[in-house]
Motif scaffolding. Sequence first.
Motif, PDB file in Angstrom:
ATOM      1  N   GLN A 264      42.945  46.836  49.676  1.00  9.03           N
ATOM      2  CA  GLN A 264      42.214  45.671  49.176  1.00  9.03           C
ATOM      3  C   GLN A 264      41.058  46.099  48.267  1.00  9.03           C
ATOM      4  O   GLN A 264      40.792  45.482  47.246  1.00  9.03           O
ATOM      5  CB  GLN A 264      41.675  44.847  50.350  1.00  9.03           C
ATOM      6  CG  GLN A 264      42.722  43.946  50.994  1.00  9.03           C
ATOM      7  CD  GLN A 264      43.054  42.736  50.142  1.00  9.03           C
ATOM      8  OE1 GLN A 264      42.189  42.124  49.531  1.00  9.03           O
ATOM      9  NE2 GLN A 264      44.324  42.400  50.081  1.00  9.03           N
ATOM     10  N   MET A 265      40.393  47.168  48.664  1.00  8.51           N
ATOM     11  CA  MET A 265      39.318  47.687  47.814  1.00  8.51           C
ATOM     12  C   MET A 265      39.902  48.149  46.482  1.00  8.51           C
ATOM     13  O   MET A 265      39.325  47.920  45.420  1.00  8.51           O
ATOM     14  CB  MET A 265      38.617  48.849  48.503  1.00  8.51           C
ATOM     15  CG  MET A 265      37.712  48.411  49.645  1.00  8.51           C
ATOM     16  SD  MET A 265      37.029  49.846  50.502  1.00  8.51           S
ATOM     17  CE  MET A 265      35.775  49.045  51.511  1.00  8.51           C
ATOM     18  N   GLY A 268      40.727  45.147  44.313  1.00  7.58           N
ATOM     19  CA  GLY A 268      39.484  44.531  43.816  1.00  7.58           C
ATOM     20  C   GLY A 268      38.899  45.338  42.671  1.00  7.58           C
ATOM     21  O   GLY A 268      38.461  44.793  41.656  1.00  7.58           O
ATOM     22  N   MET A 272      38.590  44.426  38.472  1.00  8.55           N
ATOM     23  CA  MET A 272      37.365  44.532  37.677  1.00  8.55           C
ATOM     24  C   MET A 272      37.549  45.445  36.465  1.00  8.55           C
ATOM     25  O   MET A 272      36.719  45.444  35.565  1.00  8.55           O
ATOM     26  CB  MET A 272      36.209  45.053  38.531  1.00  8.55           C
ATOM     27  CG  MET A 272      35.690  44.047  39.547  1.00  8.55           C
ATOM     28  SD  MET A 272      35.233  42.439  38.862  1.00  8.55           S
ATOM     29  CE  MET A 272      33.572  42.753  38.345  1.00  8.55           C
TER      30      MET A 272
ATOM     31  N   ALA B  73      36.967  42.546  51.881  1.00  2.87           N
ATOM     32  CA  ALA B  73      37.442  43.879  51.472  1.00  2.87           C
ATOM     33  C   ALA B  73      37.694  43.926  49.968  1.00  2.87           C
ATOM     34  O   ALA B  73      37.338  44.888  49.279  1.00  2.87           O
ATOM     35  CB  ALA B  73      38.703  44.250  52.248  1.00  2.87           C
ATOM     36  N   LEU B  74      38.310  42.866  49.435  1.00  7.50           N
ATOM     37  CA  LEU B  74      38.584  42.840  47.997  1.00  7.50           C
ATOM     38  C   LEU B  74      37.276  42.787  47.202  1.00  7.50           C
ATOM     39  O   LEU B  74      37.101  43.488  46.198  1.00  7.50           O
ATOM     40  CB  LEU B  74      39.488  41.647  47.658  1.00  7.50           C
ATOM     41  CG  LEU B  74      40.085  41.632  46.258  1.00  7.50           C
ATOM     42  CD1 LEU B  74      41.472  40.979  46.269  1.00  7.50           C
ATOM     43  CD2 LEU B  74      39.212  40.935  45.226  1.00  7.50           C
ATOM     44  N   THR B  76      34.490  44.009  48.030  1.00  5.45           N
ATOM     45  CA  THR B  76      33.855  45.323  48.080  1.00  5.45           C
ATOM     46  C   THR B  76      34.351  46.215  46.945  1.00  5.45           C
ATOM     47  O   THR B  76      33.568  46.885  46.275  1.00  5.45           O
ATOM     48  CB  THR B  76      34.179  46.011  49.431  1.00  5.45           C
ATOM     49  OG1 THR B  76      33.823  45.134  50.480  1.00  5.45           O
ATOM     50  CG2 THR B  76      33.430  47.307  49.571  1.00  5.45           C
ATOM     51  N   GLY B  77      35.678  46.223  46.763  1.00  9.86           N
ATOM     52  CA  GLY B  77      36.259  47.032  45.685  1.00  9.86           C
ATOM     53  C   GLY B  77      35.730  46.598  44.328  1.00  9.86           C
ATOM     54  O   GLY B  77      35.391  47.424  43.471  1.00  9.86           O
ATOM     55  N   ALA B  78      35.628  45.275  44.129  1.00 13.14           N
ATOM     56  CA  ALA B  78      35.131  44.747  42.860  1.00 13.14           C
ATOM     57  C   ALA B  78      33.679  45.164  42.643  1.00 13.14           C
ATOM     58  O   ALA B  78      33.283  45.575  41.551  1.00 13.14           O
ATOM     59  CB  ALA B  78      35.262  43.227  42.850  1.00 13.14           C
ATOM     60  N   ILE B  80      32.100  47.762  43.922  1.00  8.73           N
ATOM     61  CA  ILE B  80      31.980  49.201  43.663  1.00  8.73           C
ATOM     62  C   ILE B  80      32.363  49.526  42.213  1.00  8.73           C
ATOM     63  O   ILE B  80      31.784  50.396  41.584  1.00  8.73           O
ATOM     64  CB  ILE B  80      32.845  49.996  44.683  1.00  8.73           C
ATOM     65  CG1 ILE B  80      32.200  49.914  46.069  1.00  8.73           C
ATOM     66  CG2 ILE B  80      33.038  51.449  44.249  1.00  8.73           C
ATOM     67  CD1 ILE B  80      33.051  50.461  47.197  1.00  8.73           C
ATOM     68  N   TYR B 112      27.059  46.901  51.643  1.00  7.84           N
ATOM     69  CA  TYR B 112      27.429  46.719  50.228  1.00  7.84           C
ATOM     70  C   TYR B 112      26.538  45.633  49.639  1.00  7.84           C
ATOM     71  O   TYR B 112      26.246  44.637  50.314  1.00  7.84           O
ATOM     72  CB  TYR B 112      28.891  46.271  50.105  1.00  7.84           C
ATOM     73  CG  TYR B 112      29.880  47.180  50.770  1.00  7.84           C
ATOM     74  CD1 TYR B 112      30.055  48.489  50.322  1.00  7.84           C
ATOM     75  CD2 TYR B 112      30.651  46.740  51.844  1.00  7.84           C
ATOM     76  CE1 TYR B 112      30.976  49.324  50.934  1.00  7.84           C
ATOM     77  CE2 TYR B 112      31.567  47.575  52.458  1.00  7.84           C
ATOM     78  CZ  TYR B 112      31.728  48.865  52.002  1.00  7.84           C
ATOM     79  OH  TYR B 112      32.627  49.681  52.603  1.00  7.84           O
TER      80      TYR B 112
END
Lengths: 573, 291
Positions: A264-265, A268, A272, B73-74, B76-78, B80, B112
């Motif tokens: 999921q990270m 995401g 971006m 969770a998604l 968080t990735g964005a 970062i 975060y």
Amino acid sequence: MYLNRIIVKFGGQSGQGINSVGTILTKSLNRAGYYTFSNREYPSLIKGGFANYQIDISNSSINSSSKKTNILCCMSKNSLNQYITDVLPNGVVIYDAQTLELEPQEQEYVKENNIKILNIDSKEVAKQNNAPAIMANAVLAGLVWKILKQKIEILTDEVEEMFKDKNIDMEAEKACLLAGYNTPLYVENLSQSIDTEKLKRTSEKKITMTGNDGVSLGALAGGMRAFFGYPMTPATSIFKFLGESANESKIVVKQAENEITAIQMAIGAMYMGTRAMTATSGGGFDLMSETISCSGISETPLVIVLAQRIGAGTGVPTWTGSGDITAAVKTAHGDFPRCVIQISDAKSAFTLTQKAFNIADKYQLPVIILTEKQIAEGLFSIDSLPPIEKIERGLQQGENRYQITESGISPRWIPSQDEKPYLHTSDEHNEDGHSTENAQEVYEMSKKRDKKMNLLKDEIAEPEYFGSPKAKTVLVGSGNTKNPILDIITNNLSSEDIAYLHYEYIYPTKTEKLTKLAQEGKRIILVENNQTGQLGKLITEESGYQFNEKLLKYDGRPFFIEDILNYLEGKSI
Amino acid sequence: MSIDINMYSTNKQPTWCPGCGNFAIHVSLKKALMELNISPSQAFISFDIGCNGNGADTVNTYAFKGLHGRAIALATGAHIANRKYTVVADIGDGACFHEGIDHLINAIKSNYDMTILIHDNQNFALTTGQATVTTKQGKKMYALPEGKPERDIDINQLILSLQPTFFAKAYSGDPQQLTEIIKKGIEHKGCSVIQISQTCPTYNKECTPQWFNEHIIKLETLSQYNNSSLEDAQKLAKEMAQTGKIYTGIIHQHSNTPTFYDRLESRKDIQSELVDEVQEYDITQLLKYCN
């Protein structure tokens, strides 16, 4: 010479430093200019059990292991019993104890095959040199180095370089290497059958790296800036490489709370606009499958490494196989496009990982990179890495993020404060990204996505053909299967002229080359490290071609050179 | 460029039931962004699946409506990948406290720099009214004619046990206070958790606006409350559990815990974002990290 190589095998228990002695010798041999392939086998526990490390040495590039060995160095009774009958005639057995008790049939084997036995209490030797017992393995390294008739400076230089930043007593380590090298137990005739003369090195120092190192370097070369991991063998050492090098590569490495979070990270971060990756093995991959489906429908680029081990469930965690091809191609719900790539060695790992990112970005879909334990943790020796691939992202501005286009590829731009915002969604959606239940819109958007597969199939390479065009027998495989077969072809080890068709791009599946070979009347043999011939099933599904002959191995071990040769000669493997 | 509230809306109409608390929550979110001068192209919202996520179509920012339970969770990735973005995870109580509870726990611990909006309507509404951990024990719910058998989880204590750097409670019926809290949450450097009690006239008929008015107390009415004290916050949580009252406002906030990103040695002193760094890299110097 046996299979154009010299083979050294260390056996013992986990925790005895077998991995470290194997790596020291491999790197020293590469430093001396030899090509090697090293394979490590170990149990899924920390201390005890059963571990071994095999180094195959050659003067030409090799990427596979043989079953037999010239020098067997045993640090436990268990491993001696296991491997002594794999020692080649005139070979050497080093047994790490003062006395040796062989079973009657083992004594027979030793006598019949003129095997020389050397007993050395390496712990005692280490002690005499004021070194801790764990440095006993350095004594053995020195001794084997001597039997291989190599210059001691190469070994000590390599060890010095390997341990320079580590908290290790270098004086004691070197004393142990020298004590092993100069042991009075060594006699000239031990080296008699070890024909290093014929293996005269031909070129410069080699680079030593695992398949996982190749994946990591490929990802970094291709602009991956974040890695989200969760430990699972045999994917874990990708995490190690990227984590240990992060202060230099300046990427973000994050151990996520579980595999679902990791992927999921990644999705995401990819939305971006950076490049991110995750890596796991079968069980973790299953947990990731819902996100793979989400990547498919939302057209968010995603790159996942699936490092295979053998078996369903927890399987046999530290052993090899290629039984997740079907999972990579079919896992996750719904119809959606994806790409599956399979690497076979450190070099292909480097190149294909970069290509995976380009495909994910350009086609806006999930790309799964398959590797397997034998490649992931096997140590390859190479002259250099292939050139870096040019980054291709296919970015373009547009009015609607999910615009229906002729090619199926919609405009995608990196989120920026100067650009129009857009919604990615796992709901079926219309061109502007809003959810829809309209029959026509549902149909058209799904069809648009599917079109991308045609374009992707045009772009990806056909399977590669190795060997003489005249060969009557063509073996077909993917992943590590390539390594023993190519070693046979390159070194002319088979009495029969054979060729090999190698699949790097598993899905979408190209079959024209194969069906043409079949039409020409070639004998086609499917070779796979799994139980059901999973690549073969894909090819059949795509082309209708049925494999009449299959060589399948699924006992957790890779194909050894002898397996392939025996099969070709009509013997059992 | 001047920003007005309409810029944050698409031409889609919300699909929620009349009287749903989600209307006010999303309006408050848009208002908070506008008042902080964060344009639609400077915000990223990670929507979960559920009634709240159905609002994704109506919000005009960069956004991802992903999978059930995974919005945090998604997000968080964005975050970062590009810290210049204001990142908001928009999630319901079912998704947040059931399917994705691990993400909430780890986001708070990792700290975060993002904002988590929890739409708490005390049930899984989109699937027509199943019990969640915030549904009161014994309450009759979908497929539970005898009432929810399990004890409730004290969400306040759970969150506070993780030493959050920002934990607030709010109510959909007080959009003015909610907007202010969301603004504070976005401005806070670290993980801001905002649990929003909301009306659900279809599946939570007991908790009417009147019911909420009887149970809610604004923190600002307490004369002696120090929200930087975790101990005070825990006392307050205990009181809420014993009395059934809901305090709204910033329950706890502190700033001496660094964010996840600020602790990354590999990113020290680097000004660019990961999204700016995608290019071919010469890896020669990294060969020494090979096995």
